[in-house]
Design an enzyme around this catalytic site. Structure first.
Site, mmCIF file in Angstrom:
data_model
loop_
_atom_site.group_PDB
_atom_site.id
_atom_site.type_symbol
_atom_site.label_atom_id
_atom_site.label_comp_id
_atom_site.label_asym_id
_atom_site.label_seq_id
_atom_site.Cartn_x
_atom_site.Cartn_y
_atom_site.Cartn_z
ATOM 1 N N ARG A 73 134.639 2.331 -8.021
ATOM 2 C CA ARG A 73 133.363 1.644 -7.788
ATOM 3 C C ARG A 73 132.449 1.783 -9.010
ATOM 4 O O ARG A 73 132.948 1.911 -10.126
ATOM 5 C CB ARG A 73 132.750 2.197 -6.490
ATOM 6 C CG ARG A 73 133.666 1.947 -5.278
ATOM 7 C CD ARG A 73 133.104 2.533 -4.007
ATOM 8 N NE ARG A 73 131.832 1.916 -3.673
ATOM 9 C CZ ARG A 73 130.986 2.421 -2.762
ATOM 10 N NH1 ARG A 73 131.302 3.535 -2.115
ATOM 11 N NH2 ARG A 73 129.852 1.808 -2.502
ATOM 12 N N PRO A 118 124.315 12.528 3.333
ATOM 13 C CA PRO A 118 123.308 11.494 3.575
ATOM 14 C C PRO A 118 123.895 10.115 3.858
ATOM 15 O O PRO A 118 124.877 9.704 3.228
ATOM 16 C CB PRO A 118 122.520 11.447 2.255
ATOM 17 C CG PRO A 118 122.703 12.778 1.648
ATOM 18 C CD PRO A 118 124.059 13.257 2.084
ATOM 19 N N ASN A 119 123.267 9.447 4.815
ATOM 20 C CA ASN A 119 123.560 8.056 5.192
ATOM 21 C C ASN A 119 124.841 7.870 5.999
ATOM 22 O O ASN A 119 125.112 6.769 6.475
ATOM 23 C CB ASN A 119 123.591 7.137 3.947
ATOM 24 C CG ASN A 119 122.284 7.184 3.193
ATOM 25 O OD1 ASN A 119 121.221 6.948 3.786
ATOM 26 N ND2 ASN A 119 122.317 7.513 1.920
ATOM 27 N N HIS A 170 127.839 13.021 -6.332
ATOM 28 C CA HIS A 170 127.792 12.611 -7.731
ATOM 29 C C HIS A 170 126.756 13.358 -8.570
ATOM 30 O O HIS A 170 126.732 13.194 -9.775
ATOM 31 C CB HIS A 170 127.562 11.095 -7.803
ATOM 32 C CG HIS A 170 128.450 10.329 -6.854
ATOM 33 N ND1 HIS A 170 129.829 10.424 -6.913
ATOM 34 C CD2 HIS A 170 128.182 9.518 -5.791
ATOM 35 C CE1 HIS A 170 130.351 9.677 -5.939
ATOM 36 N NE2 HIS A 170 129.371 9.123 -5.248
ATOM 37 N N TYR A 189 132.857 0.650 4.115
ATOM 38 C CA TYR A 189 133.075 1.906 4.848
ATOM 39 C C TYR A 189 133.756 1.713 6.205
ATOM 40 O O TYR A 189 134.073 2.699 6.868
ATOM 41 C CB TYR A 189 131.737 2.627 5.031
ATOM 42 C CG TYR A 189 131.081 2.999 3.707
ATOM 43 C CD1 TYR A 189 131.739 3.828 2.798
ATOM 44 C CD2 TYR A 189 129.826 2.495 3.353
ATOM 45 C CE1 TYR A 189 131.165 4.151 1.580
ATOM 46 C CE2 TYR A 189 129.234 2.822 2.137
ATOM 47 C CZ TYR A 189 129.917 3.645 1.259
ATOM 48 O OH TYR A 189 129.352 3.963 0.046
ATOM 49 N N HIS A 192 136.341 11.092 1.124
ATOM 50 C CA HIS A 192 135.528 9.874 1.021
ATOM 51 C C HIS A 192 136.256 8.725 1.702
ATOM 52 O O HIS A 192 137.483 8.593 1.546
ATOM 53 C CB HIS A 192 135.291 9.481 -0.439
ATOM 54 C CG HIS A 192 134.557 10.516 -1.214
ATOM 55 N ND1 HIS A 192 133.208 10.725 -1.081
ATOM 56 C CD2 HIS A 192 134.990 11.426 -2.112
ATOM 57 C CE1 HIS A 192 132.837 11.709 -1.872
ATOM 58 N NE2 HIS A 192 133.901 12.161 -2.500
ATOM 59 N N LEU A 193 135.495 7.887 2.388
ATOM 60 C CA LEU A 193 136.093 6.705 3.011
ATOM 61 C C LEU A 193 136.567 5.717 1.947
ATOM 62 O O LEU A 193 137.656 5.166 2.023
ATOM 63 C CB LEU A 193 135.056 6.034 3.925
ATOM 64 C CG LEU A 193 134.728 6.832 5.186
ATOM 65 C CD1 LEU A 193 133.343 6.487 5.694
ATOM 66 C CD2 LEU A 193 135.774 6.583 6.260
ATOM 67 N N SER A 194 135.687 5.484 0.960
ATOM 68 C CA SER A 194 136.029 4.583 -0.140
ATOM 69 C C SER A 194 136.638 5.407 -1.271
ATOM 70 O O SER A 194 136.719 6.638 -1.166
ATOM 71 C CB SER A 194 134.766 3.866 -0.624
ATOM 72 O OG SER A 194 133.874 4.795 -1.227
ATOM 73 N N ALA A 206 126.405 10.419 -1.339
ATOM 74 C CA ALA A 206 126.014 10.289 -2.752
ATOM 75 C C ALA A 206 125.710 11.636 -3.412
ATOM 76 O O ALA A 206 125.701 11.728 -4.645
ATOM 77 C CB ALA A 206 124.817 9.354 -2.871
ATOM 78 N N ASP A 255 126.964 24.612 -6.248
ATOM 79 C CA ASP A 255 126.809 26.067 -6.366
ATOM 80 C C ASP A 255 126.962 26.759 -5.012
ATOM 81 O O ASP A 255 127.492 27.873 -4.938
ATOM 82 C CB ASP A 255 125.443 26.412 -6.988
ATOM 83 C CG ASP A 255 125.421 26.160 -8.491
ATOM 84 O OD1 ASP A 255 126.476 25.805 -9.064
ATOM 85 O OD2 ASP A 255 124.342 26.301 -9.101
ATOM 86 N N ASN A 261 132.438 15.364 3.270
ATOM 87 C CA ASN A 261 132.115 14.077 2.663
ATOM 88 C C ASN A 261 130.627 14.159 2.321
ATOM 89 O O ASN A 261 129.776 13.976 3.195
ATOM 90 C CB ASN A 261 132.393 12.918 3.623
ATOM 91 C CG ASN A 261 132.096 11.571 2.949
ATOM 92 O OD1 ASN A 261 131.434 11.508 1.901
ATOM 93 N ND2 ASN A 261 132.577 10.499 3.561
ATOM 94 N N GLU A 293 137.636 17.643 -0.236
ATOM 95 C CA GLU A 293 136.667 16.569 -0.465
ATOM 96 C C GLU A 293 137.203 15.298 0.191
ATOM 97 O O GLU A 293 138.384 14.981 0.041
ATOM 98 C CB GLU A 293 136.502 16.356 -1.978
ATOM 99 C CG GLU A 293 135.555 15.227 -2.328
ATOM 100 C CD GLU A 293 135.528 14.926 -3.839
ATOM 101 O OE1 GLU A 293 136.436 15.388 -4.574
ATOM 102 O OE2 GLU A 293 134.584 14.232 -4.263
ATOM 103 N N ARG A 347 126.476 0.411 8.254
ATOM 104 C CA ARG A 347 126.219 0.456 6.821
ATOM 105 C C ARG A 347 127.404 -0.090 6.035
ATOM 106 O O ARG A 347 128.495 0.465 6.081
ATOM 107 C CB ARG A 347 125.982 1.925 6.454
ATOM 108 C CG ARG A 347 125.819 2.200 5.007
ATOM 109 C CD ARG A 347 125.868 3.696 4.739
ATOM 110 N NE ARG A 347 125.783 3.934 3.320
ATOM 111 C CZ ARG A 347 126.324 4.956 2.700
ATOM 112 N NH1 ARG A 347 126.986 5.884 3.388
ATOM 113 N NH2 ARG A 347 126.193 5.100 1.411
HETATM 114 C C1 DQA Z 1 131.161 7.979 0.183
HETATM 115 C C2 DQA Z 1 131.140 7.498 -1.274
HETATM 116 C C3 DQA Z 1 129.807 7.811 -1.934
HETATM 117 O O1 DQA Z 1 129.790 7.311 -3.267
HETATM 118 C C4 DQA Z 1 128.682 7.163 -1.165
HETATM 119 O O2 DQA Z 1 127.436 7.501 -1.744
HETATM 120 C C5 DQA Z 1 128.699 7.469 0.289
HETATM 121 C C6 DQA Z 1 129.998 7.447 0.975
HETATM 122 C C7 DQA Z 1 132.462 7.576 0.903
HETATM 123 O O3 DQA Z 1 132.755 8.131 1.956
HETATM 124 O O4 DQA Z 1 133.167 6.665 0.441
HETATM 125 O O5 DQA Z 1 127.683 7.680 0.919
HETATM 126 O O6 DQA Z 1 131.115 9.401 0.175
#
Ligand code: DQA
Length: 150
Positions: free
Chosen positions: A109, A12-13, A82, A25, A102-104, A79, A89, A76, A100, A20
């Site tokens: 955080r 998502p997002n 978390h 990011y 993640h950009l950040s 959210a 599952d 990726n 896994e 964003r």
């Molecule tokens: C993210 C980190 C997540 O906590 C966040 O909700 C995202 C982006 C990252 O790529 O850093 O949507 O997955």
């Protein structure tokens, strides 16, 4: 013979990358990350399939359709990382390597980002590297696949 496929999943997002919170990011769009991941995969003889969704169930369906079909999953989950035990599952049912990404670095955080339901299933978590994480995740996936399959 068709080339082995790696599935890149974006949660998502992530469709809003570039607009964003660029201070967190970066300025690249999702399209740019997919292109660099695909370029790396193809340069090593693999194909890349990408799927982004803002819907948990659609991502779960994508994991199901990856079973016995793609050689690795790079994910990726945004959210969903978390708290999505249903995504967890689904990933348990996949028997290839999971990376896994993640950009950040979520662990640096807010406290609610410190838990990852995907981390225990992943052979590696690549975090906090921004755009550079995408080709690195593809390399990690391919190295793991090749180590197991020669
Ligand atoms: C993210 C980190 C997540 O906590 C966040 O909700 C995202 C982006 C990252 O790529 O850093 O949507 O997955």
């Amino acid at each position: 013979m068709s080339r082995p496929v790696i599935l890149l999943l974006s949660g998502p997002n992530l469709n809003l990358l570039g607009e964003r919170e660029p201070e967190i990011y970066g300025h690249e769009r999702l399209l740019d990350h997919v292109a660099s991941a695909r370029e790396r995969a193809q340069s090593r003889g693999f194909d890349l399939e990408h799927m982004q969704s803002n819907h948990e169930g659609a991502l779960i369906d994508a994991v199901h359709s990856a079973r016995k079909r793609v050689v690795a999953i790079v994910i990726n989950p945004g959210a969903l990382t978390h708290y999505s035990w249903s995504l967890h599952d689904a990933l348990v049912t996949y028997d290839g390597p999971i990376i896994e990404l993640h950009l950040s670095n979520p662990k640096e955080r807010e406290p609610w980002r410190h838990i990852s339901v995907v981390e225990p299933l992943a052979i590696a978590s690549i975090v906090g590297k921004g755009a550079a994480g995408y080709p690195e995740a593809i390399d990690t996936a391919i190295d793991a696949y090749q180590e197991k399959n020669g």
